[in-house]
Design a protein around this motif. Structure first.
Motif, PDB file in Angstrom:
ATOM      1  N   SER A 237      33.264 -43.329  35.346  1.00  0.00           N
ATOM      2  CA  SER A 237      32.530 -42.563  34.340  1.00  0.00           C
ATOM      3  C   SER A 237      31.167 -43.215  34.086  1.00  0.00           C
ATOM      4  O   SER A 237      30.945 -44.382  34.432  1.00  0.00           O
ATOM      5  CB  SER A 237      33.321 -42.519  33.042  1.00  0.00           C
TER       6      SER A 237
ATOM      7  N   THR B 159      30.022 -44.193  31.288  1.00  0.00           N
ATOM      8  CA  THR B 159      30.228 -45.330  30.383  1.00  0.00           C
ATOM      9  C   THR B 159      30.692 -46.566  31.161  1.00  0.00           C
ATOM     10  O   THR B 159      30.209 -47.679  30.922  1.00  0.00           O
ATOM     11  CB  THR B 159      31.293 -44.975  29.311  1.00  0.00           C
ATOM     12  N   GLN B 160      31.601 -46.365  32.113  1.00  0.00           N
ATOM     13  CA  GLN B 160      32.082 -47.487  32.938  1.00  0.00           C
ATOM     14  C   GLN B 160      30.943 -48.077  33.776  1.00  0.00           C
ATOM     15  O   GLN B 160      30.921 -49.268  34.051  1.00  0.00           O
ATOM     16  CB  GLN B 160      33.197 -47.005  33.873  1.00  0.00           C
TER      17      GLN B 160
ATOM     18  N   LEU C  11      23.120 -45.863  28.131  1.00  0.00           N
ATOM     19  CA  LEU C  11      23.664 -44.642  28.725  1.00  0.00           C
ATOM     20  C   LEU C  11      22.540 -43.696  29.147  1.00  0.00           C
ATOM     21  O   LEU C  11      22.634 -43.035  30.178  1.00  0.00           O
ATOM     22  CB  LEU C  11      24.582 -43.934  27.719  1.00  0.00           C
TER      23      LEU C  11
END
Lengths: 109, 109
Positions: free
Chosen positions: A33, A35-36, A45
């Motif tokens: 993702s 975020t990961q 982000l």
């Protein structure tokens, strides 16, 4: 569907940036993702999203929103375009070296 | 001698420009002088010299002045660095797919 013809200019431009190469390197380990991705790269982000847009436009990465999570993965077609460009160059050098070899192998008389 | 470690960032940056890729494509046919390069590309000698500087700094092209003529040729080491970067990515995907294959092949009990 991605466009069928990857633009090699966009691919080189996209990979010229060290953060974008780091994203590609992370995604080579497997899909993840946004975020990961952002965590270990220590960038916001928003910055990740901007880099991902460039990588998507160049056909190197595919992102897909499932529910509230955007998942990113490598798009091998973009890398194939780069590999093809390299192969084309190499085959030109090799043809040239073959011709040179033929010339040197010709009998002198 | 070129530096032993080619900077992959510089290589991608250099090849992100279509005129520089055109120079590399011309030089793949064989070494040529700056003047011979400038003609078919329809750009000034100054512009060619600037692009050549970027290509030399990235380790993709070598130029040498013999008398009053500067001759340019491909430097394969720069391309090897690019190929190595691609190979490293591909081997990561393949390892991942192998692991996935192993998981799927495991007996269910």
């Amino acid at each position: 569907m991605r466009r069928s013809k990857t633009n090699v200019s966009l691919v080189f431009h996209a990979l010229g940036d060290p953060t974008r190469r780091a994203i590609v390197e992370k995604l080579s380990e497997g899909p993840m993702s946004v975020t990961q991705l952002a965590g270990p790269l220590d960038i916001t982000l928003t910055a990740v999203a901007q880099h991902l847009q460039v990588l998507e436009d160049s056909g190197l990465v595919h992102t897909e929103k499932l529910g509230r999570v955007r998942t990113c993965r490598i798009e091998p077609a973009g890398f194939s375009a780069l590999q093809q460009w390299l192969n084309d160059r190499r085959s030109m050098w090799e043809r040239r070296l073959d011709r040179l070899g033929d010339l040197l192998a010709e009998p002198e008389d």
